[in-house]
Design a protein around this motif. Structure first.
Motif, mmCIF file in Angstrom:
data_model
loop_
_atom_site.group_PDB
_atom_site.id
_atom_site.type_symbol
_atom_site.label_atom_id
_atom_site.label_comp_id
_atom_site.label_asym_id
_atom_site.label_seq_id
_atom_site.Cartn_x
_atom_site.Cartn_y
_atom_site.Cartn_z
ATOM 1 N N ALA A 72 0.819 -1.211 0.000
ATOM 2 C CA ALA A 72 0.000 0.000 0.000
ATOM 3 C C ALA A 72 0.855 1.264 0.000
ATOM 4 C CB ALA A 72 -0.935 0.002 1.208
ATOM 5 N N ARG A 73 2.092 1.179 0.498
ATOM 6 C CA ARG A 73 2.976 2.341 0.580
ATOM 7 C C ARG A 73 3.835 2.520 -0.659
ATOM 8 N NH1 ARG A 73 5.227 3.224 6.669
ATOM 9 N NH2 ARG A 73 6.399 4.781 5.470
ATOM 10 N N MET A 74 3.749 1.598 -1.593
ATOM 11 C CA MET A 74 4.574 1.699 -2.799
ATOM 12 C C MET A 74 4.233 2.941 -3.614
ATOM 13 S SD MET A 74 4.799 -2.182 -4.317
ATOM 14 C CE MET A 74 5.702 -1.571 -5.759
ATOM 15 N N LYS A 77 1.596 2.839 -8.243
ATOM 16 C CA LYS A 77 0.200 2.533 -7.948
ATOM 17 C C LYS A 77 -0.459 1.650 -9.006
ATOM 18 C CE LYS A 77 0.472 4.840 -4.203
ATOM 19 N NZ LYS A 77 0.632 4.086 -2.932
ATOM 20 N N ASP A 78 0.323 1.238 -10.006
ATOM 21 C CA ASP A 78 -0.205 0.286 -10.973
ATOM 22 C C ASP A 78 0.228 -1.148 -10.645
ATOM 23 O OD1 ASP A 78 2.479 0.792 -11.500
ATOM 24 O OD2 ASP A 78 2.266 0.412 -13.648
ATOM 25 N N ALA A 79 1.005 -1.315 -9.576
ATOM 26 C CA ALA A 79 1.490 -2.635 -9.197
ATOM 27 C C ALA A 79 0.343 -3.505 -8.693
ATOM 28 C CB ALA A 79 2.574 -2.518 -8.126
ATOM 29 N N VAL A 80 0.587 -4.818 -8.726
ATOM 30 C CA VAL A 80 -0.406 -5.804 -8.307
ATOM 31 C C VAL A 80 0.225 -6.720 -7.266
ATOM 32 C CG1 VAL A 80 -1.737 -7.825 -9.071
ATOM 33 C CG2 VAL A 80 -1.664 -5.766 -10.488
ATOM 34 N N LEU A 81 -0.576 -7.127 -6.274
ATOM 35 C CA LEU A 81 -0.139 -8.097 -5.271
ATOM 36 C C LEU A 81 -1.081 -9.289 -5.317
ATOM 37 C CD1 LEU A 81 1.517 -9.057 -2.800
ATOM 38 C CD2 LEU A 81 -0.041 -7.711 -1.359
ATOM 39 N N GLU A 82 -0.528 -10.465 -5.575
ATOM 40 C CA GLU A 82 -1.318 -11.689 -5.618
ATOM 41 C C GLU A 82 -0.959 -12.562 -4.412
ATOM 42 O OE1 GLU A 82 -2.560 -12.879 -9.878
ATOM 43 O OE2 GLU A 82 -0.381 -12.702 -9.929
ATOM 44 N N ASP A 175 9.811 -3.688 9.363
ATOM 45 C CA ASP A 175 10.066 -2.370 8.779
ATOM 46 C C ASP A 175 9.293 -2.253 7.467
ATOM 47 O OD1 ASP A 175 11.047 -0.015 7.713
ATOM 48 O OD2 ASP A 175 13.095 -0.353 8.408
ATOM 49 N N VAL A 176 8.062 -1.812 7.569
ATOM 50 C CA VAL A 176 7.176 -1.735 6.410
ATOM 51 C C VAL A 176 7.711 -0.765 5.363
ATOM 52 C CG1 VAL A 176 4.859 -1.056 5.654
ATOM 53 C CG2 VAL A 176 5.140 -2.432 7.724
ATOM 54 N N MET A 183 10.437 -3.145 -2.702
ATOM 55 C CA MET A 183 9.488 -3.502 -3.742
ATOM 56 C C MET A 183 9.461 -2.434 -4.833
ATOM 57 S SD MET A 183 6.587 -4.950 -1.111
ATOM 58 C CE MET A 183 5.337 -5.511 -2.269
ATOM 59 N N ASP A 184 9.505 -1.162 -4.432
ATOM 60 C CA ASP A 184 9.522 -0.072 -5.403
ATOM 61 C C ASP A 184 10.791 -0.101 -6.251
ATOM 62 O OD1 ASP A 184 7.280 1.625 -5.696
ATOM 63 O OD2 ASP A 184 7.592 2.435 -3.686
ATOM 64 N N ARG A 185 11.891 -0.470 -5.623
ATOM 65 C CA ARG A 185 13.152 -0.517 -6.368
ATOM 66 C C ARG A 185 13.067 -1.527 -7.520
ATOM 67 N NH1 ARG A 185 19.119 -1.432 -3.576
ATOM 68 N NH2 ARG A 185 20.350 -1.329 -5.522
ATOM 69 N N LEU A 186 12.446 -2.668 -7.253
ATOM 70 C CA LEU A 186 12.279 -3.672 -8.303
ATOM 71 C C LEU A 186 11.221 -3.236 -9.314
ATOM 72 C CD1 LEU A 186 12.492 -6.863 -6.081
ATOM 73 C CD2 LEU A 186 14.085 -6.241 -7.904
ATOM 74 N N ALA A 187 10.132 -2.631 -8.806
ATOM 75 C CA ALA A 187 9.059 -2.191 -9.698
ATOM 76 C C ALA A 187 9.538 -1.146 -10.695
ATOM 77 C CB ALA A 187 7.895 -1.643 -8.878
#
Length: 228
Positions: A72-74, A77-82, A175-176, A183-187
């Motif tokens: 949610a903090r990424m 905002k087009d990312a997906v979590l499955e 550490d959220v 996650m953002d770095r990879l995205a």
């Protein structure tokens, strides 16, 4: 058990046994293998948009809520979590996703077959695991065998299945913000996903079942024939 030999699947498990009173020389660590002839990369399967996944039981102690909060903090905002798996914590996790207004960006898949699991690992940009402790991160290594990086807590057991900065990222458990940043770095970089995926595959290939079997056989021989 003071004189009973043990075989553990990770150094972290061995440390845990020592903390419970065993001598370290009683415990032989032999990492499990991974079926990397089945879990293989497929570049064509990678999702077009940043896709993260969790695979495992939906239990409170697994820290899936931390993964959702980080997602949610990424910035992307087009990312997906499955989220694949079943468990009694699913209603809480679904409520959390709704409260964070994540809508259809978080998908609960329920129990998945082995074929569906393979497809999910291949299309993911990274697998996320935020539990405080594991015996061994098998799903992490299966993901790595598929050429998929891992973002995870730097927790006992887990840290042995991920090479920080090489096959994925390890962050301080709980550490959220750090989890979201990883996650953002990879995205933000399909190239980084690919580079880490290549190293992840090479790392996974070191965990052969033949090695595991030979080491187990040798350990059993030493137990049955001490001093030989």
């Amino acid at each position: 058990y003071k004189d009973v030999p043990f075989q553990a699947i990770s150094e972290s498990t061995a440390d845990d046994l020592v903390a419970r009173g065993l001598r370290r020389d009683q415990v032989k660590v032999i990492h499990p293998g991974v079926s990397f002839d089945y879990y293989t990369p497929d570049k064509a399967s990678r999702a077009d948009i940043p896709t993260f996944s969790y695979l495992g039981r939906l239990k409170k102690y697994k820290g899936v809520d931390l993964v959702i909060r980080a997602f949610a903090r990424m910035q992307r905002k087009d990312a997906v979590l499955e989220i694949a798996g079943a468990g009694d914590y699913r209603p809480h996790l679904e409520a959390l996703a709704r409260s964070l207004d994540l809508g259809k960006r978080v998908r609960f898949l329920g129990f998945v077959s082995e074929t569906e699991k393979l497809d999910l690992l291949r299309r993911s940009w990274a697998v996320a695991l935020a539990s405080p402790k594991e015996g061994w991160g098998l799903t992490n290594v299966e993901a790595e065998a598929c050429g998929t990086p891992v973002v995870a807590s730097d927790s006992p057991g887990i840290r042995e299945s991920v090479r920080n900065g090489e096959t994925g990222f390890l962050v301080r458990h709980g550490d959220v913000a750090a989890l979201a940043a990883a996650m953002d770095r990879l995205a933000a970089s399909p190239e980084l996903v690919e580079e880490m995926g290549v190293r992840a595959r090479a790392f996974a290939e070191t965990f052969t079942w033949d090695r595991c079997a030979r080491a187990t056989e040798a350990h059993l021989h030493r137990v049955v024939n001490p001093g030989v």
